[in-house]
Write a protein that holds these residues in place. Structure first.
Motif, PDB file in Angstrom:
ATOM      1  N   ASN A 274       0.808  -1.224   0.000  1.00 43.14           N
ATOM      2  CA  ASN A 274       0.000   0.000   0.000  1.00 43.14           C
ATOM      3  C   ASN A 274       0.842   1.276   0.000  1.00 43.14           C
ATOM      4  O   ASN A 274       0.296   2.374  -0.021  1.00 43.14           O
ATOM      5  CB  ASN A 274      -0.941   0.015   1.206  1.00 43.14           C
ATOM      6  N   LEU A 275       2.159   1.129   0.022  1.00 41.37           N
ATOM      7  CA  LEU A 275       3.038   2.286  -0.024  1.00 41.37           C
ATOM      8  C   LEU A 275       3.005   2.864  -1.436  1.00 41.37           C
ATOM      9  O   LEU A 275       3.220   2.144  -2.417  1.00 41.37           O
ATOM     10  CB  LEU A 275       4.479   1.882   0.332  1.00 41.37           C
ATOM     11  N   VAL A 276       2.707   4.150  -1.557  1.00 42.32           N
ATOM     12  CA  VAL A 276       2.749   4.800  -2.858  1.00 42.32           C
ATOM     13  C   VAL A 276       4.215   4.927  -3.251  1.00 42.32           C
ATOM     14  O   VAL A 276       5.022   5.479  -2.501  1.00 42.32           O
ATOM     15  CB  VAL A 276       2.076   6.191  -2.805  1.00 42.32           C
ATOM     16  N   HIS A 277       4.557   4.384  -4.412  1.00 45.26           N
ATOM     17  CA  HIS A 277       5.948   4.396  -4.844  1.00 45.26           C
ATOM     18  C   HIS A 277       6.006   4.491  -6.367  1.00 45.26           C
ATOM     19  O   HIS A 277       5.028   4.245  -7.057  1.00 45.26           O
ATOM     20  CB  HIS A 277       6.696   3.145  -4.349  1.00 45.26           C
ATOM     21  N   GLY A 278       7.136   4.853  -6.868  1.00 42.95           N
ATOM     22  CA  GLY A 278       7.301   4.976  -8.312  1.00 42.95           C
ATOM     23  C   GLY A 278       8.767   5.143  -8.656  1.00 42.95           C
ATOM     24  O   GLY A 278       9.625   5.144  -7.784  1.00 42.95           O
ATOM     25  N   SER A 279       9.016   5.286  -9.956  1.00 42.09           N
ATOM     26  CA  SER A 279      10.389   5.467 -10.406  1.00 42.09           C
ATOM     27  C   SER A 279      10.382   6.176 -11.752  1.00 42.09           C
ATOM     28  O   SER A 279       9.355   6.253 -12.427  1.00 42.09           O
ATOM     29  CB  SER A 279      11.104   4.120 -10.515  1.00 42.09           C
ATOM     30  N   SER A 280      11.540   6.679 -12.120  1.00 39.22           N
ATOM     31  CA  SER A 280      11.702   7.273 -13.444  1.00 39.22           C
ATOM     32  C   SER A 280      11.707   6.165 -14.485  1.00 39.22           C
ATOM     33  O   SER A 280      11.800   4.978 -14.153  1.00 39.22           O
ATOM     34  CB  SER A 280      13.018   8.059 -13.501  1.00 39.22           C
ATOM     35  N   ALA A 281      11.645   6.561 -15.729  1.00 34.35           N
ATOM     36  CA  ALA A 281      11.659   5.581 -16.825  1.00 34.35           C
ATOM     37  C   ALA A 281      12.956   4.782 -16.807  1.00 34.35           C
ATOM     38  O   ALA A 281      14.015   5.287 -16.403  1.00 34.35           O
ATOM     39  CB  ALA A 281      11.518   6.298 -18.162  1.00 34.35           C
ATOM     40  N   ASN A 282      12.871   3.536 -17.238  1.00 37.28           N
ATOM     41  CA  ASN A 282      14.043   2.673 -17.342  1.00 37.28           C
ATOM     42  C   ASN A 282      14.834   3.097 -18.575  1.00 37.28           C
ATOM     43  O   ASN A 282      14.374   2.940 -19.695  1.00 37.28           O
ATOM     44  CB  ASN A 282      13.587   1.216 -17.459  1.00 37.28           C
TER      45      ASN A 282
END
Length: 135
Positions: A25-33
Motif C-alpha cells: 500500500n506504499l505509494v511508490h514509483g520510479s523514473s523511466a528505465n
C-alpha cells in the motif's frame, strides 16, 4: 528525520541488482528505465500450500514443503540463464537446487528463444489482467 513525516517524498536510489521491499500500500514509483535491460517487479503473497488458487493459470510457486495433489499447478522456480540473466551469488548452483515442474520444464525452461518467450509471457499476463478486471 524530517523526511519521514507523513506525506513527504523520500527518495531512495538503488544500484543495479538492488531490490526494494515495501508494503504493497506504499505509494511508490520510479523514473523511466533508461537501460537496455528489463526492469522486474515482483509481488509476493504467502499462503498455505493447500489453499486453492481460483484461476488455474495463475502462477503459484511452492517455497517449501511438498505440493498437495490436485490443489494448484506449482510452477518451476525460474531458471538461471548465464549471459542473459543478471548473475547473483549462487547462480552457478541454482539450476540444480530449484523446484522443477515437469510441464514447466518442457514448455518453458528447455527453450532458448528468450525474446519470443518474453512476448508470450507479456501476452499471457495481459490476458490474466483482463480476466481479473472482469471478476
Amino acid at each position: 528525520q524530517d523526511a519521514v513525516r507523513l506525506g513527504e517524498v523520500l527518495p531512495l536510489e538503488l544500484d543495479p541488482g538492488d531490490a526494494s521491499l515495501h508494503h504493497p500500500n506504499l505509494v511508490h514509483g520510479s523514473s523511466a528505465n533508461s537501460s537496455n535491460r528489463r526492469r522486474c517487479g515482483l509481488s509476493v503473497r504467502y499462503m498455505a500450500s493447500d489453499v486453492h488458487c481460483l484461476i488455474e493459470e495463475q502462477p503459484v510457486l511452492l517455497l517449501r514443503g511438498s505440493a498437495p495433489a490436485f490443489v494448484n499447478w506449482y510452477r518451476s522456480w525460474p531458471k538461471y540463464r548465464a549471459g542473459y540473466d543478471m548473475a547473483f551469488r549462487g547462480c552457478e548452483a541454482w539450476n540444480e537446487i530449484r523446484y522443477k515442474d515437469a510441464k514447466d520444464e518442457a514448455q518453458y525452461f528447455s527453450r532458448t528463444d528468450y525474446h519470443q518467450m518474453e512476448a508470450e509471457i507479456r501476452a499471457e499476463l495481459d490476458g490474466f489482467v483482463h480476466e481479473v478486471k472482469d471478476l
